[in-house]
Design an enzyme around this catalytic site. Structure first.
Site, PDB file in Angstrom:
ATOM      1  N   TYR A 230     -18.725  25.568  24.949  1.00  0.00           N
ATOM      2  CA  TYR A 230     -19.956  25.856  24.209  1.00  0.00           C
ATOM      3  C   TYR A 230     -19.671  26.090  22.725  1.00  0.00           C
ATOM      4  O   TYR A 230     -18.711  26.781  22.377  1.00  0.00           O
ATOM      5  CB  TYR A 230     -20.629  27.104  24.789  1.00  0.00           C
ATOM      6  CG  TYR A 230     -21.800  27.600  23.958  1.00  0.00           C
ATOM      7  CD1 TYR A 230     -23.097  27.166  24.225  1.00  0.00           C
ATOM      8  CD2 TYR A 230     -21.600  28.472  22.896  1.00  0.00           C
ATOM      9  CE1 TYR A 230     -24.168  27.589  23.438  1.00  0.00           C
ATOM     10  CE2 TYR A 230     -22.665  28.902  22.105  1.00  0.00           C
ATOM     11  CZ  TYR A 230     -23.941  28.454  22.392  1.00  0.00           C
ATOM     12  OH  TYR A 230     -24.997  28.871  21.612  1.00  0.00           O
TER      13      TYR A 230
ATOM     14  N   GLU B 253     -26.762  23.932  18.461  1.00  0.00           N
ATOM     15  CA  GLU B 253     -26.094  24.289  19.701  1.00  0.00           C
ATOM     16  C   GLU B 253     -25.538  23.038  20.349  1.00  0.00           C
ATOM     17  O   GLU B 253     -26.260  22.045  20.484  1.00  0.00           O
ATOM     18  CB  GLU B 253     -27.117  24.953  20.630  1.00  0.00           C
ATOM     19  CG  GLU B 253     -26.522  25.987  21.510  1.00  0.00           C
ATOM     20  CD  GLU B 253     -27.603  26.759  22.268  1.00  0.00           C
ATOM     21  OE1 GLU B 253     -27.342  27.915  22.610  1.00  0.00           O
ATOM     22  OE2 GLU B 253     -28.682  26.215  22.540  1.00  0.00           O
TER      23      GLU B 253
END
Ligand code: GDP
Ligand code: MN
Length: 392
Positions: free
Chosen positions: A112, A200
Site C-alpha cells: 500500500y 492512493e
C-alpha cells in the site's frame, strides 16, 4: 474532485509511474477489442475493472481476472451496466458505465502507498504499508503500527533517504530499492504538480520478475485549485456525483446531501455545522448541509430553495441566517419571493439575527405566508423538528 482509476493511471504514467497496459471501454465491443489487442500483444490475461468513483470494487464483484477472450467478454458483459455495491457506495450502489481492460500482472506482493495532507502540520505525509490490497482503514484501526509514515518538507520534497526508508520498511529486496525510490518520487511529483488532495495506490505490487506497478490508483484534487488545471478539470464525471450536488455547484452553493428530513439553508460553514448539530440535539435529522455563502443573492436563494425542495425526504425547512454582508431584509425578500414562485408547501422555520433583522421580520410578517420564526436557535430548532414530524 474525484476521478476514475483509468484517468489517474494516465496522469501517473505521464510522471513515469509504471502502470499496466490498458484501455478504457464504454461499450462491450470496445471491451472486446481492448481485450483482443492485449492478448494479441503479449498479455497472459486481462483484468476487467469497473470504473466508478468508489473503492472496494474487488469485493463487490467489479474486478474480474480472466485468461482468454471469451472469459474477458463475459466478465465485461456482467460488469458493464451493473449496479455495483461496495462499502463506499451506500446500499443503492453505483451504475458501472465504463470499464478498464488491463493486462494481468504476475503479482508477487500487494503493498500500500498513499499521500495525504496532514492538516495539523500542514505537510504532506507519505504512507506505506505491507498490508496492501485490503481496506487500509481496517489496517489503521487494528494495527496502526503496520502503516509507516514519512512527513515531507515542502521545500525539499520527498528526499532520497526517505524513499529508501519507505522501501526498506516495505521489505523490498535491496535490488529493487532504487526503482522504488524513483517510483515514490514520481508519485510525489504528480501529487504536488496537479494540486491533488489524496493519492492512493492500493495495491502497489511487486511482480515475480522484480518489477513495481501501480495496480490501482485513486486520485482526488483540491477543488479550489482546479482553475489552474484545465486538463484535470476536464476529467470530471458528473454522472458519478449526486445530481443535486452537481446542480448546487452551478450556482456556487456549498451543498452536501444527507439522509434526514430537515432541509437547512444557512450562511457560513461554521453556522451550517452548528445548525446540523442543534437539529440533532432537538431530536431531528438534517437533510443536507447548505452554505449559501456570505454574500448570497436573491437568485442564489431561489436556486437553493429549488434544490432543497427536489429532495423528496424533506419535510420542513430551517433557515438560519446571521445577516452580515447578506442583510436580513434582503434575505427575507428572497425567501418570500422564492416561497411564492415555487409554491412551497412544506413548513419553513427561520432564525434570523444581524443587520436589518427587524425589517426582515416585518417583510416575513407582511407577506401573509406561513413562516414560523424562532427567537433563538434552540427555539427555532425545536419548532422545525416538530414541523417535520407533522409533515412526515
Ligand atoms: P478495488 O477493490 O476497488 O480497490 O480495486 P483494485 O484495483 O484494487 O482490485 C482489487 C484486487 O483485484 C487487487 O487487490 C488484486 O488482488 C486483484 N487484481 C487486480 N488486478 C489484478 C491483476 O492484474 N492480476 C491479479 N492476479 N489480480 C489482480
Ligand atoms: Mn484497490
Amino acid at each position: 474532485m474525484k476521478i476514475h482509476e483509468y484517468q489517474a493511471k494516465t496522469i501517473l504514467a505521464k510522471y513515469g509511474v509504471p502502470v499496466p497496459r490498458g484501455e478504457v471501454a464504454n461499450t462491450l465491443p470496445e471491451a472486446a477489442d481492448a481485450a483482443r489487442n492485449l492478448l494479441a500483444n503479449g498479455a497472459t490475461g486481462v483484468v476487467v475493472k469497473a470504473q466508478i468513483h468508489a473503492g472496494g470494487r474487488g469485493k463487490g464483484g467489479g474486478v474480474k481476472v480472466t485468461f482468454n477472450q471469451a472469459d474477458a467478454e463475459s466478465a465485461a458483459a456482467k460488469i458493464l451496466g451493473m449496479q455495483l455495491v461496495t462499502h463506499q457506495t451506500g446500499p443503492t450502489g453505483q451504475k458501472v458505465q465504463r470499464l478498464l481492460i488491463e493486462e494481468t500482472a504476475a503479482i508477487d506482493r500487494e503493498l500500500y502507498l498513499g499521500i495525504v495532507l496532514d492538516r495539523a502540520t500542514g505537510k504532506l505525509v507519505f504512507m506505506a504499508s505491507q498490508a496492501g490490497g485490503m481496506e487500509i482503514e481496517e489496517v489503521a484501526a487494528k494495527d496502526p503500527t503496520a502503516i509507516i509514515k514519512e512527513e515531507i518538507d515542502p521545500a525539499i520534497g520527498l528526499a532520497g533517504y526517505q524513499g529508501r526508508k519507505l522501501a526498506f520498511a516495505l521489505g523490498l529486496k535491496p535490488s529493487m530499492v532504487n526503482q522504488a525510490v524513483v517510483f515514490f518520487q514520481s508519485l510525489y511529483k504528480a501529487f504536488v504538480e496537479t494540486d491533488a488532495s489524496l493519492l492512493e495506490i492500493n495495491p502497489f505490487i511487486t511482480t515475480k520478475d522484480d518489477k513495481l506497478f501501480a495496480l490501482d490508483a485513486k486520485m482526488t484534487f483540491d477543488d479550489n485549485a482546479l482553475f489552474r488545471h484545465a486538463e484535470v478539470k476536464a476529467l470530471r464525471d458528473v454522472a458519478e456525483e449526486d445530481p443535486l450536488e452537481v446542480e448546487a455547484s452551478k450556482y456556487a452553493l456549498n451543498y452536501i446531501k444527507l439522509d434526514g428530513s430537515i432541509a437547512c439553508m444557512v450562511n457560513g460553514a461554521g453556522l451550517a455545522m452548528a445548525t446540523m448539530d442543534i437539529i440533532q440535539y432537538a431530536g431531528g435529522s438534517p437533510a443536507n448541509f447548505l452554505d449559501v455563502g456570505g454574500g448570497a443573492t436573491q437568485e442564489q436563494i431561489e436556486h437553493a430553495f429549488e434544490i432543497l425542495l427536489s429532495d423528496k425526504n424533506v419535510k420542513a425547512i430551517f433557515i438560519n441566517i446571521f445577516g452580515g454582508i447578506l442583510r436580513v431584509d434582503r434575505l427575507a425578500t428572497g425567501v418570500v419571493a422564492a416561497a411564492r414562485n415555487l409554491n412551497v408547501t412544506v413548513p419553513i422555520v427561520l432564525r434570523l439575527e444581524g443587520t436589518n433583522v427587524e425589517e426582515g421580520r416585518q417583510i416575513l410578517k407582511d407577506s401573509g405566508l406561513n413562516f414560523q420564526v424562532g427567537a433563538t436557535m434552540k427555539e427555532a430548532a425545536d419548532l422545525v423538528v416538530a414541523a417535520a414530524k407533522v409533515g412526515a
